[in-house]
Design a protein around this motif. Sequence first.
Motif, PDB file in Angstrom:
ATOM      1  N   TYR A  56     -28.376 -54.327 -59.186  1.00 48.84           N
ATOM      2  CA  TYR A  56     -28.551 -54.927 -58.065  1.00 48.84           C
ATOM      3  C   TYR A  56     -27.372 -53.565 -57.116  1.00 48.84           C
ATOM      4  N   THR A  57     -26.467 -53.945 -57.290  1.00 45.77           N
ATOM      5  CA  THR A  57     -25.451 -53.710 -56.767  1.00 45.77           C
ATOM      6  C   THR A  57     -25.096 -52.317 -57.210  1.00 45.77           C
ATOM      7  N   PRO A  58     -25.006 -51.694 -56.125  1.00 43.99           N
ATOM      8  CA  PRO A  58     -25.255 -49.869 -56.331  1.00 43.99           C
ATOM      9  C   PRO A  58     -23.339 -49.427 -57.119  1.00 43.99           C
ATOM     10  N   MET A  59     -23.716 -47.968 -57.605  1.00 47.23           N
ATOM     11  CA  MET A  59     -22.337 -47.429 -57.920  1.00 47.23           C
ATOM     12  C   MET A  59     -20.743 -47.297 -57.152  1.00 47.23           C
ATOM     13  N   GLU A  60     -21.606 -46.777 -55.892  1.00 44.71           N
ATOM     14  CA  GLU A  60     -20.680 -46.787 -54.636  1.00 44.71           C
ATOM     15  C   GLU A  60     -19.764 -47.529 -54.311  1.00 44.71           C
ATOM     16  N   PHE A  61     -21.180 -48.864 -54.238  1.00 44.95           N
ATOM     17  CA  PHE A  61     -19.743 -50.088 -53.795  1.00 44.95           C
ATOM     18  C   PHE A  61     -18.934 -51.028 -54.543  1.00 44.95           C
ATOM     19  N   VAL A  62     -19.258 -50.300 -56.335  1.00 46.05           N
ATOM     20  CA  VAL A  62     -18.565 -51.576 -56.976  1.00 46.05           C
ATOM     21  C   VAL A  62     -17.361 -50.292 -56.825  1.00 46.05           C
ATOM     22  N   VAL A  63     -17.083 -48.345 -57.154  1.00 47.49           N
ATOM     23  CA  VAL A  63     -16.773 -47.699 -56.739  1.00 47.49           C
ATOM     24  C   VAL A  63     -15.796 -48.202 -55.203  1.00 47.49           C
ATOM     25  N   HIS A  64     -15.928 -49.081 -54.187  1.00 45.03           N
ATOM     26  CA  HIS A  64     -15.269 -49.120 -53.515  1.00 45.03           C
ATOM     27  C   HIS A  64     -14.409 -50.223 -53.249  1.00 45.03           C
ATOM     28  N   VAL A  65     -14.980 -50.722 -54.252  1.00 41.31           N
ATOM     29  CA  VAL A  65     -14.321 -52.315 -54.221  1.00 41.31           C
ATOM     30  C   VAL A  65     -12.731 -51.950 -55.202  1.00 41.31           C
ATOM     31  N   LEU A  66     -13.162 -50.973 -56.081  1.00 37.93           N
ATOM     32  CA  LEU A  66     -12.431 -51.351 -57.327  1.00 37.93           C
ATOM     33  C   LEU A  66     -11.000 -50.670 -56.343  1.00 37.93           C
ATOM     34  N   GLU A  67     -11.155 -49.574 -55.520  1.00 39.29           N
ATOM     35  CA  GLU A  67     -10.172 -48.801 -54.822  1.00 39.29           C
ATOM     36  C   GLU A  67      -9.810 -50.033 -53.619  1.00 39.29           C
ATOM     37  N   ARG A  68     -10.139 -50.156 -53.050  1.00 39.96           N
ATOM     38  CA  ARG A  68     -10.278 -50.868 -51.876  1.00 39.96           C
ATOM     39  C   ARG A  68      -8.715 -52.044 -51.753  1.00 39.96           C
ATOM     40  N   PHE A  70      -8.490 -53.194 -55.363  1.00 37.50           N
ATOM     41  CA  PHE A  70      -7.134 -53.124 -56.407  1.00 37.50           C
ATOM     42  C   PHE A  70      -6.369 -51.794 -57.236  1.00 37.50           C
ATOM     43  N   GLY A  71      -7.091 -51.284 -55.830  1.00 36.59           N
ATOM     44  CA  GLY A  71      -5.723 -50.191 -55.568  1.00 36.59           C
ATOM     45  C   GLY A  71      -5.848 -48.903 -56.128  1.00 36.59           C
ATOM     46  N   LYS A  72      -7.386 -48.785 -56.984  1.00 30.70           N
ATOM     47  CA  LYS A  72      -7.300 -48.100 -58.367  1.00 30.70           C
ATOM     48  C   LYS A  72      -7.797 -46.641 -57.013  1.00 30.70           C
ATOM     49  N   SER A  73      -6.996 -45.101 -58.376  1.00 34.52           N
ATOM     50  CA  SER A  73      -7.676 -43.710 -57.965  1.00 34.52           C
ATOM     51  C   SER A  73      -9.237 -43.930 -57.652  1.00 34.52           C
ATOM     52  N   GLU A  98      -2.622 -66.908 -59.291  1.00 33.14           N
ATOM     53  CA  GLU A  98      -3.176 -67.289 -57.766  1.00 33.14           C
ATOM     54  C   GLU A  98      -3.689 -65.686 -57.359  1.00 33.14           C
ATOM     55  N   ILE A  99      -3.194 -64.414 -57.929  1.00 33.93           N
ATOM     56  CA  ILE A  99      -3.124 -63.724 -57.707  1.00 33.93           C
ATOM     57  C   ILE A  99      -4.977 -63.321 -57.910  1.00 33.93           C
ATOM     58  N   ALA A 100      -4.841 -63.265 -59.271  1.00 38.06           N
ATOM     59  CA  ALA A 100      -6.047 -63.235 -59.807  1.00 38.06           C
ATOM     60  C   ALA A 100      -8.024 -63.922 -59.153  1.00 38.06           C
ATOM     61  N   GLU A 101      -7.003 -65.441 -58.708  1.00 36.21           N
ATOM     62  CA  GLU A 101      -8.357 -66.263 -57.829  1.00 36.21           C
ATOM     63  C   GLU A 101      -8.300 -65.378 -56.454  1.00 36.21           C
ATOM     64  N   THR A 102      -7.619 -64.978 -55.911  1.00 42.10           N
ATOM     65  CA  THR A 102      -7.905 -64.779 -54.902  1.00 42.10           C
ATOM     66  C   THR A 102      -7.687 -62.925 -54.635  1.00 42.10           C
ATOM     67  N   LYS A 103      -7.722 -62.233 -56.282  1.00 40.68           N
ATOM     68  CA  LYS A 103      -8.450 -60.876 -55.670  1.00 40.68           C
ATOM     69  C   LYS A 103     -10.065 -61.619 -56.223  1.00 40.68           C
ATOM     70  N   ALA A 104     -10.501 -62.180 -56.959  1.00 37.55           N
ATOM     71  CA  ALA A 104     -12.309 -62.984 -57.357  1.00 37.55           C
ATOM     72  C   ALA A 104     -12.755 -62.988 -55.988  1.00 37.55           C
ATOM     73  N   GLY A 105     -12.129 -63.604 -55.622  1.00 36.12           N
ATOM     74  CA  GLY A 105     -12.441 -64.566 -54.231  1.00 36.12           C
ATOM     75  C   GLY A 105     -12.907 -63.356 -53.228  1.00 36.12           C
ATOM     76  N   GLN A 106     -11.971 -62.574 -53.269  1.00 42.58           N
ATOM     77  CA  GLN A 106     -11.824 -60.944 -52.427  1.00 42.58           C
ATOM     78  C   GLN A 106     -13.141 -60.387 -52.909  1.00 42.58           C
ATOM     79  N   VAL A 107     -13.354 -59.739 -54.068  1.00 44.59           N
ATOM     80  CA  VAL A 107     -14.794 -59.390 -53.953  1.00 44.59           C
ATOM     81  C   VAL A 107     -16.013 -60.222 -54.404  1.00 44.59           C
ATOM     82  N   MET A 108     -15.526 -61.115 -54.401  1.00 46.62           N
ATOM     83  CA  MET A 108     -16.962 -61.862 -54.095  1.00 46.62           C
ATOM     84  C   MET A 108     -17.605 -61.912 -52.201  1.00 46.62           C
TER      85      MET A 108
END
Length: 128
Positions: A56-68, A70-73, A98-108
């Motif tokens: 259900y999650t659009p591919m564009e949203f996943v790309v946006h999450v990874l860029e915003r 996780f700092g991915k190109s 701690e950073i992994a937990e924070t990042k996962a929470g931000q994604v959710m």
Amino acid sequence: MTRLSARSSNVPPNGPAKAPPVRRDDDGPRTGIAVKTRPKTKKPSLYKVLLLNDDYTPMEFVVHVLERLFGKSHEEAIRIMLHVHHKGVGICGVYTYEIAETKAGQVMDLARQQQHPLQCTIEKDGIE
């Protein structure tokens, strides 16, 4: 003139006082330098942040999450998104706990704000 005997002077009967013997260690005389040992620090364990595929999650949203978050190109975000889409799970990054937990929470949180069911979790990295 009177003559002083050895007994009446300040010199002890056995002769002048000797200095105490110098204590020696295996490497010679003590130098009096204190050495502070540092405790050995252990490197922190690392954790993988994983994105899980859903229908259900659009591919564009996943790309946006990874860029915003996780700092991915853009190109790397598309590559990771496609990996998640085809394999069911993909690694966003590897961080301390701690950073992994924070990042996962931000994604959710971001996914919930946009009403997407995207799931993100962490897993201990096997390489240490």
